[in-house]
Design an enzyme around this catalytic site. Structure first.
Site, mmCIF file in Angstrom:
data_model
loop_
_atom_site.group_PDB
_atom_site.id
_atom_site.type_symbol
_atom_site.label_atom_id
_atom_site.label_comp_id
_atom_site.label_asym_id
_atom_site.label_seq_id
_atom_site.Cartn_x
_atom_site.Cartn_y
_atom_site.Cartn_z
ATOM 1 N N ASP A 186 0.807 -1.219 0.000
ATOM 2 C CA ASP A 186 0.000 0.000 0.000
ATOM 3 C C ASP A 186 0.840 1.269 0.000
ATOM 4 O O ASP A 186 0.281 2.383 -0.020
ATOM 5 C CB ASP A 186 -0.962 -0.008 1.195
ATOM 6 C CG ASP A 186 -2.087 -1.007 0.978
ATOM 7 O OD1 ASP A 186 -2.550 -1.132 -0.167
ATOM 8 O OD2 ASP A 186 -2.498 -1.661 1.955
ATOM 9 N N ASP A 207 -5.878 -5.300 -5.508
ATOM 10 C CA ASP A 207 -5.689 -3.918 -5.079
ATOM 11 C C ASP A 207 -4.314 -3.371 -5.475
ATOM 12 O O ASP A 207 -4.145 -2.170 -5.689
ATOM 13 C CB ASP A 207 -5.842 -3.789 -3.559
ATOM 14 C CG ASP A 207 -6.920 -4.685 -2.970
ATOM 15 O OD1 ASP A 207 -7.257 -5.710 -3.603
ATOM 16 O OD2 ASP A 207 -7.419 -4.396 -1.877
HETATM 17 N N1 GLY Z 1 -7.340 -2.221 -0.395
HETATM 18 C C1 GLY Z 1 -8.173 -2.705 0.622
HETATM 19 C C2 GLY Z 1 -9.610 -2.649 0.288
HETATM 20 O O1 GLY Z 1 -9.977 -2.351 -0.829
HETATM 21 O O2 GLY Z 1 -10.402 -2.900 1.173
#
Ligand code: GLY
Length: 396
Positions: free
Chosen positions: A109, A176
Site C-alpha cells: 500500500d 488492489d
Molecule cells: N485495499 C483494501 C480494500 O480495498 O479494502
C-alpha cells in the site's frame, strides 16, 4: 504551483456532442465546501470508516487508508489554489515519514499512501523532501518484488500491532496492488531506473494472467508457491467466495490497468481494462451502485459498495480518455451513469451533518463493515467528478 482554476460546465466529446456536466461541477463544488467545513474537525487524524451519525472513526498512521484525506486536500488545492488546502495537506507529511521508519508498516500500500501525499506534494510544489520520501517509498515497494513469481508481495507476515499472519500472506497477490504500481512508474520517470518500470510491468502481466478470468471477472487474490513462484489457486479475502467477483477488487483492476495504459501507452493493459469494465457493466444490470460482490446468492444481503462505484467511474473515464469516437462516448456514458447512481443514492454533500462525501460503502462485508462512509470512496468520488469534467492532472 500548478493550479487548475477553470470551471467546466460542459465537456465537448470526441463525437462533437456536448455532455451535460453541470451536475458534476456542482457536486465537486459541494465536495470542496465539505472539505473546508470538516478540516478543523478532522485535523491531522485519519478517517477510517464512518459512524452511524455520519462522523468518522479514525485510525493510526500505519493503515492503508492514511493518504485518502491528503489526496482530497491536494486535489482541492489544485482546483482552488487556496493555501488552506496546501497547509492542511503538508501538515500530514510526518505520517508518511513514520511509515518509512516502520518495517511492519511498509507493504504494497506504499503506492496508495505515497502517490496521494508525497508525490502529489512534489508535483504541486516541487518540494525536494517530498520527492525524496516518494522515492524511498518506491524503493521499499520495489524490494517486495518476487523474482520467481514476478509479482509484488501484498501484505506482511507481521502486523504493526505485533500479530502474526505469515501463513495467510505468503505468496499472495491481490487485485488492489494494481493501484500501487503508479508509484513505481513515477519513480522510473523521475530517476530513469528501469527496475521500477520493469517490476510494475511484470506485476501487471502476472495479474493479467492469473487474477483476470477469461470471462472478464476477477479473483480478489491469487496464491503462488513462495519458492518456485508457481501459480497455485485463486482465493478471496473480502469477497463472497473464492470463485466470485468482489466488486471493489474488479474496480481496483479497472482503474489500475487503465492507469497503466495511460502511463505506458500499453494497448494490452487498455484492452484488459475495457474487458473488466464491460463485464462489471453487464453484471451491474440496472443497479445504480455496484453490489459488494457480483456473484452473491439470493439469500445473501445485497449491500451496495459506493466505493466500488466511485473507483470504477474514475477508471472508466480514463478508458474514455484513451479511446476515440463512439467508443469514448460509450465509456463516458458508463462513467456518467456510475456518477449519477452515486449522486442519486449515496451523495452526502447535501447533508450538513455528514463529515464525508458518500454513504453506503462496504469495507468488508463478512467482517460486518457495511453501509458506511469510506475515505477511499470519497477520494475516488472527487477524482471521478474531476475526470468527468475533463481534468487530466492527477498524482498517478
Ligand atoms: N485495499 C483494501 C480494500 O480495498 O479494502
Amino acid at each position: 504551483m500548478r493550479a487548475q482554476l477553470d470551471s467546466y460546465f460542459g465537456v465537448l466529446t470526441e463525437a462533437g456532442a456536448t455532455r451535460s456536466t453541470d451536475r458534476y461541477q456542482r457536486a465537486l463544488e459541494r465536495c470542496l465546501e465539505r472539505l473546508r467545513d470538516v478540516m478543523p474537525i478532522v485535523g491531522l487524524r485519519n478517517p477510517k470508516i464512518g459512524r452511524p451519525d455520519l462522523t468518522w472513526n479514525y485510525c493510526g498512521p500505519f493503515d492503508w487508508v492514511v493518504s485518502f484525506q491528503s489526496g482530497q486536500l491536494w486535489l482541492a488545492l489544485q482546483l482552488t489554489g487556496e493555501p488552506i488546502f496546501l497547509n492542511a495537506a503538508r501538515a500530514r507529511r510526518p505520517i508518511f515519514r513514520q511509515i518509512l521508519q516502520n518495517r511492519h508498516a511498509r507493504d504494497h500500500d506504499l503506492g496508495f499512501q505515497f502517490s496521494l501525499s508525497c508525490v502529489a506534494d512534489w508535483l504541486m510544489t516541487s518540494s525536494p523532501e517530498a520527492r525524496e520520501l516518494g522515492l524511498r517509498a518506491a524503493e521499499a515497494l520495489l524490494a517486495r518484488f518476487h523474482e520467481e513469481g514476478q509479482y509484488l508481495q501484498a501484505w506482511n507476515p507481521r502486523t504493526t500491532h505485533g500479530g502474526s499472519r505469515a501463513e495467510f500472506v505468503a505468496g499472495r497477490v491481490i487485485a488492489d496492488t494494481m493501484q500501487n504500481l503508479a508509484l513505481l512508474y513515477w519513480a522510473h520517470q523521475e530517476t530513469g531506473h528501469a527496475d521500477f518500470r520493469d517490476a510494475a510491468l511484470a506485476h501487471a502481466a502476472t495479474t493479467a494472467r492469473h487474477l483476470v478470468r477469461s470471462d472478464g471477472t476477477s479473483y480478489h487474490t491469487f496464491v503462488f508457491d513462495t519458492v518456485s513462484g508457481a501459480p497455485l489457486r485463486g482465493e478471496t479475502h473480502q469477497g463472497f467466495a473464492d470463485e466470485s467477483c468482489w466488486s471493489r477488487g474488479q474496480a481496483w483492476m479497472i482503474h489500475g490497468f487503465a492507469q497503466c495504459a495511460l502511463t505506458t501507452g500499453d494497448k494490452e493493459a487498455l484492452d484488459i481494462a475495457r474487458r473488466l469494465a464491460a463485464k462489471a457493466e453487464a453484471l451491474m444490470g440496472q443497479d445504480p451502485v455496484p453490489v459488494w460482490d457480483y456473484c452473491i446468492t439470493e439469500d445473501t444481503p445485497a449491500y451496495r459498495d459506493s466505493s466500488a462505484g466511485a473507483i470504477m467511474a474514475a477508471g472508466v473515464y480514463i478508458i474514455a480518455s484513451l479511446t476515440t469516437g463512439a467508443e469514448a462516448a460509450r465509456w463516458n456514458a458508463f462513467g456518467d451513469r456510475l456518477l449519477d447512481g452515486l449522486l442519486t443514492t449515496c451523495d452526502l454533500t447535501t447533508n450538513p451533518a455528514a463529515h464525508g462525501l458518500l454513504d453506503h460503502g462496504a469495507a468488508h462485508v463478512k467482517a460486518g463493515f457495511t453501509d458506511t462512509m469510506l475515505p477511499y470512496g470519497d477520494y475516488y468520488f472527487m477524482e471521478a467528478l474531476m475526470r468527468s469534467l475533463g481534468h487530466t492532472q492527477f498524482f498517478w
